[in-house]
Every structure is written in C-alpha cells, then in structure tokens.
Design a protein around this motif. Structure first.
Motif, mmCIF file in Angstrom:
data_model
loop_
_atom_site.group_PDB
_atom_site.id
_atom_site.type_symbol
_atom_site.label_atom_id
_atom_site.label_comp_id
_atom_site.label_asym_id
_atom_site.label_seq_id
_atom_site.Cartn_x
_atom_site.Cartn_y
_atom_site.Cartn_z
ATOM 1 N N PRO A 1 0.620 -0.727 0.208
ATOM 2 C CA PRO A 1 -0.029 -0.288 -0.152
ATOM 3 C C PRO A 1 1.450 1.366 -0.200
ATOM 4 O O PRO A 1 0.119 2.007 -0.816
ATOM 5 N N LEU A 2 1.888 0.906 0.876
ATOM 6 C CA LEU A 2 2.876 2.655 0.437
ATOM 7 C C LEU A 2 3.466 2.594 -1.240
ATOM 8 O O LEU A 2 3.482 4.291 -1.256
ATOM 9 N N GLY A 3 3.637 1.541 -1.538
ATOM 10 C CA GLY A 3 4.201 2.049 -2.838
ATOM 11 C C GLY A 3 2.551 2.700 -3.991
ATOM 12 O O GLY A 3 3.341 3.466 -4.215
ATOM 13 N N THR A 4 1.620 1.977 -3.038
ATOM 14 C CA THR A 4 0.583 2.767 -4.207
ATOM 15 C C THR A 4 0.081 3.773 -3.764
ATOM 16 O O THR A 4 0.431 4.806 -4.437
ATOM 17 N N LEU A 5 -0.141 4.090 -2.725
ATOM 18 C CA LEU A 5 -0.126 6.069 -2.548
ATOM 19 C C LEU A 5 1.144 6.365 -2.894
ATOM 20 O O LEU A 5 0.900 7.590 -3.496
ATOM 21 N N LEU A 6 1.951 6.161 -2.595
ATOM 22 C CA LEU A 6 3.238 7.203 -3.166
ATOM 23 C C LEU A 6 3.207 6.677 -5.396
ATOM 24 O O LEU A 6 3.405 8.386 -5.485
ATOM 25 N N LEU A 7 3.254 6.336 -5.708
ATOM 26 C CA LEU A 7 2.486 6.355 -6.955
ATOM 27 C C LEU A 7 1.607 7.240 -7.281
ATOM 28 O O LEU A 7 1.862 8.102 -8.285
ATOM 29 N N ARG A 8 0.560 7.043 -6.212
ATOM 30 C CA ARG A 8 -0.500 7.815 -6.419
ATOM 31 C C ARG A 8 -0.350 9.435 -6.680
ATOM 32 O O ARG A 8 -0.909 10.236 -6.956
ATOM 33 N N GLU A 9 0.771 9.803 -5.765
ATOM 34 C CA GLU A 9 0.941 11.193 -5.079
ATOM 35 C C GLU A 9 2.006 11.931 -5.716
ATOM 36 O O GLU A 9 2.288 12.912 -6.600
ATOM 37 N N GLY A 10 2.556 11.100 -6.674
ATOM 38 C CA GLY A 10 3.746 11.037 -7.603
ATOM 39 C C GLY A 10 3.579 11.624 -9.298
ATOM 40 O O GLY A 10 4.256 12.671 -10.228
ATOM 41 N N ILE A 11 2.639 10.429 -9.628
ATOM 42 C CA ILE A 11 1.238 11.369 -11.159
ATOM 43 C C ILE A 11 0.827 11.621 -11.130
ATOM 44 O O ILE A 11 -0.278 12.068 -12.158
ATOM 45 N N ASP A 12 0.114 12.118 -9.480
ATOM 46 C CA ASP A 12 -0.970 12.980 -9.712
ATOM 47 C C ASP A 12 -1.229 14.534 -10.415
ATOM 48 O O ASP A 12 -0.134 15.089 -10.280
ATOM 49 N N PRO A 13 -1.708 14.480 -11.688
ATOM 50 C CA PRO A 13 -1.462 15.914 -12.223
ATOM 51 C C PRO A 13 -1.807 16.908 -12.384
ATOM 52 O O PRO A 13 -1.190 18.191 -12.598
ATOM 53 N N ASP A 14 -2.389 17.712 -10.702
ATOM 54 C CA ASP A 14 -2.234 18.724 -10.325
ATOM 55 C C ASP A 14 -0.996 18.959 -9.964
ATOM 56 O O ASP A 14 -0.865 19.947 -8.835
ATOM 57 N N ARG A 15 -0.092 17.764 -9.499
ATOM 58 C CA ARG A 15 1.189 18.738 -9.042
ATOM 59 C C ARG A 15 2.002 18.840 -9.768
ATOM 60 O O ARG A 15 2.748 19.053 -9.245
ATOM 61 N N VAL A 16 1.686 18.260 -10.808
ATOM 62 C CA VAL A 16 3.079 18.299 -11.773
ATOM 63 C C VAL A 16 2.628 19.910 -12.261
ATOM 64 O O VAL A 16 1.791 20.907 -12.572
ATOM 65 N N SER A 17 4.801 20.591 -12.217
ATOM 66 C CA SER A 17 4.484 22.011 -12.386
ATOM 67 C C SER A 17 5.772 22.006 -13.499
ATOM 68 O O SER A 17 6.117 21.433 -14.513
ATOM 69 N N LYS A 18 5.838 23.110 -13.896
ATOM 70 C CA LYS A 18 6.579 23.623 -14.934
ATOM 71 C C LYS A 18 7.863 23.586 -14.509
ATOM 72 O O LYS A 18 8.404 23.678 -13.837
ATOM 73 N N GLY A 19 8.867 23.751 -15.543
ATOM 74 C CA GLY A 19 10.375 22.747 -15.283
ATOM 75 C C GLY A 19 10.876 22.027 -14.881
ATOM 76 O O GLY A 19 9.689 20.419 -14.798
ATOM 77 N N TYR A 20 11.630 21.179 -14.012
ATOM 78 C CA TYR A 20 11.770 20.416 -13.553
ATOM 79 C C TYR A 20 11.454 20.198 -11.521
ATOM 80 O O TYR A 20 12.252 21.010 -10.828
ATOM 81 N N ASP A 21 10.966 19.332 -11.578
ATOM 82 C CA ASP A 21 9.807 19.278 -10.058
ATOM 83 C C ASP A 21 10.465 17.668 -9.935
ATOM 84 O O ASP A 21 9.867 16.742 -10.332
ATOM 85 N N PHE A 22 11.621 17.731 -8.435
ATOM 86 C CA PHE A 22 12.272 16.315 -8.328
ATOM 87 C C PHE A 22 11.139 15.529 -6.930
ATOM 88 O O PHE A 22 11.154 14.415 -7.208
ATOM 89 N N LEU A 23 9.933 16.338 -5.847
ATOM 90 C CA LEU A 23 9.514 15.722 -5.465
ATOM 91 C C LEU A 23 8.275 14.469 -6.483
ATOM 92 O O LEU A 23 8.305 13.318 -5.622
ATOM 93 N N PRO A 24 7.905 14.276 -8.001
ATOM 94 C CA PRO A 24 7.195 13.686 -7.935
ATOM 95 C C PRO A 24 7.535 12.311 -8.421
ATOM 96 O O PRO A 24 7.347 11.697 -8.182
ATOM 97 N N VAL A 25 9.230 13.077 -9.168
ATOM 98 C CA VAL A 25 10.294 11.734 -9.136
ATOM 99 C C VAL A 25 10.257 11.606 -8.218
ATOM 100 O O VAL A 25 10.534 9.936 -8.166
ATOM 101 N N ALA A 26 10.698 11.508 -7.332
ATOM 102 C CA ALA A 26 11.198 10.682 -5.568
ATOM 103 C C ALA A 26 10.241 9.997 -5.883
ATOM 104 O O ALA A 26 10.513 8.801 -4.739
ATOM 105 N N PHE A 27 8.300 10.531 -5.940
ATOM 106 C CA PHE A 27 7.264 9.789 -5.044
ATOM 107 C C PHE A 27 7.663 8.713 -6.630
ATOM 108 O O PHE A 27 7.473 7.867 -5.874
ATOM 109 N N VAL A 28 7.512 8.681 -7.189
ATOM 110 C CA VAL A 28 7.036 7.506 -8.439
ATOM 111 C C VAL A 28 8.161 6.401 -8.651
ATOM 112 O O VAL A 28 8.103 5.153 -7.514
ATOM 113 N N ALA A 29 9.993 7.263 -8.348
ATOM 114 C CA ALA A 29 10.680 6.103 -7.975
ATOM 115 C C ALA A 29 10.789 5.448 -6.203
ATOM 116 O O ALA A 29 10.385 4.642 -6.699
#
Length: 278
Positions: free
Chosen positions: A218-246
């Motif tokens: 479940p932790l992996g599922t929640l982190l993936l959900r957090e990382g691929i959430d389109p509302d959190r995608v910003s312009k440029g290089y946002d490393f937080l979603p990358v960390a969540f997905v990884a």
C-alpha cells in the motif's frame, strides 16, 4: 542537467528496495543453518511431537486466513458487484498474510521441560535487526503517507481506514510474536534446542516478512498516486514527483520480492533421519 539529476534521483530512491531484497535473500542462509541444525541433532520424542503439532497448527490457521479472504471477496461482490473485481487480489492477500501472522502470534507453547534457570535467546540470534527495524520503519512510513492524503479528501474513508488498520494490526501481531519468541525459555534437553531455535527463527522471519509486505504494497501504491497526480505537476523540473514515483516503484518491487521470500519460509521445520547416520 535537470534531467540527469532526475534520473540519478530516481535510481537513488530505488536503492533501498534493492538492499531490502538482498537482505531477505541473505536471510535464506539463516534458514538453511537452522534447518541443518534440526537435521544434525535427533530431537527427543516430545521435540518430534512439537514439530508435528506446530506444523499442523500453522497450516490450519493459514487455511482459516484463506477462507476469510475468500469470504471477503464474496462480501465485496455482494456489496460492490462488478466494481469489486479490483479488490479481489488485495482482499485475498490480506486474508492469507493475516493467517500467517495470527498463526505465528498464537502458536501453542511447546510441552517440553524448560531450562532452569531459564535461558532465553536474543532477538539478534533469530533474525537480523536490520530486517526488524525495516519492518517498523515501513509501517511508520505507511501511516505517514496515508494520513495527509486521507485528511485532504484524496482517499475515501474505507480506503483510509484499510490503509491504516491493516499494516498497524499486522505490526502489533508481529511484535507480539517476536516478544513471545524471545521470552520463552529454552528447552531443558539439549537435543531439543536446535528444534526450538529453528521454530523461533521461522516465526521471527515469517511475521517480519508478512508485516513488511502488508506495509510496502500500500505504501508503494500511495507514493505512485502522489507522484503521478497531474495537479502536482509544475513547469520545469519538479524533483518531488520523481522521488514519489521512484519510491513507489521501489516499495512495490520490494514488497513483491519479500512476498516471494515469505513463501519460502512457509515450509514448516522438518526433522528426518540425522544426516550423520545416513
């Protein structure tokens, strides 16, 4: 440069999952040593009966867990109809792993005579402290990942409760089983000591692996959900979603790997003709 940093960050976050899988692979050596000790020393009659009783008890409780999982699937079909199809595997997995945890936490005490004065093993003699603390940290991380998303309304009440209750309940059962494994005195007869140590080693690894699986997936599922959430995608290089997905991929991969190692520990401790007399 930003893309390179993102790739390096992705790889770095995957490393803990790889290290955890390697640690469980190394734990197989401890299982082989414990099983070999049982083979080399012929247990007493009570020791042999204890092995048989423990194996039968474990199978019965795990079967009960399987039946509970199947009943949960039937209940989800009745309540949610076709929408429940995606819940079948998680419900069955929780039932199976819960059966493992309950079986180990409630195993009957051996009937052999205990040592006097009582001698007890240390937890580090049964299982690597690193694996135990990884289990605890993973459960804590699962709680930390669930609460903010639940409070923000991103998780329904049913999902939020399940994501919290299941790993925490598993952790409590695991801690109870680990405590029982180190509190019980060693047997009086030296021939039964290898049997006793093997049973304790099996219990420690089974409950630790089971709880780790119920927290990592479940932790992996929640982190993936957090990382691929389109509302959190910003312009440029946002490393937080990358960390969540990884982190999500790492947790899921590690959870699947630990589940594979858990299956190898389900085989009960066995004693046959001592190896030296074959």
């Amino acid at each position: 440069m930003g893309r390179l940093i993102a790739v390096l960050l992705f790889i770095a976050v995957l490393v803990p999952g790889v290290l955890l899988a390697r640690a469980w692979w190394l734990a197989a050596g401890r299982r082989a040593v414990a099983a070999g000790g049982v083979e080399l020393a012929e247990p007493t009659a009570e020791g042999a009966r204890t092995l048989l009783r423990q194996a039968q008890y474990g199978r019965r409780v795990r079967l009960l867990g399987l039946l509970v999982g199947l009943a949960g699937i039937v209940g989800s079909v009745v309540v949610l109809a076709e929408a429940s199809v995606f819940l079948w595997v998680p419900i069955l997995l929780v039932g199976l792993v819960a059966g493992v945890l309950v079986a180990e936490a409630t195993r009957p005490r051996p009937r052999w005579k205990m040592s006097s004065p009582p001698r007890r093993p240390r937890l580090g003699e049964l299982i690597s402290h690193w694996l135990v603390w990884t289990m605890r940290v993973t459960v804590a991380a699962q709680v930390v990942a669930t609460v903010p998303q639940w409070r923000a309304g991103e998780l329904s009440d049913a999902v939020g409760w399940a994501a919290l209750v299941v790993p925490v309940a598993a952790w409590l059962l695991a801690e109870a089983a680990l405590l029982r494994a180190v509190v019980r005195p060693l047997p009086e007869q030296g021939a039964d000591v290898p049997v006793d140590e093997a049973l304790r080693t099996w219990t420690a690894h089974l409950v630790t692996a089971a709880t780790t699986v119920l927290a990592l997936l479940p932790l992996g599922t929640l982190l993936l959900r957090e990382g691929i959430d389109p509302d959190r995608v910003s312009k440029g290089y946002d490393f937080l979603p990358v960390a969540f997905v990884a982190g999500g991929f790492s947790a899921l991969a590690a959870g699947i790997a630990v589940a594979g190692f858990l299956l190898t520990w389900l085989r009960p401790v066995r004693s046959s003709t001592p190896a030296l007399t074959r």
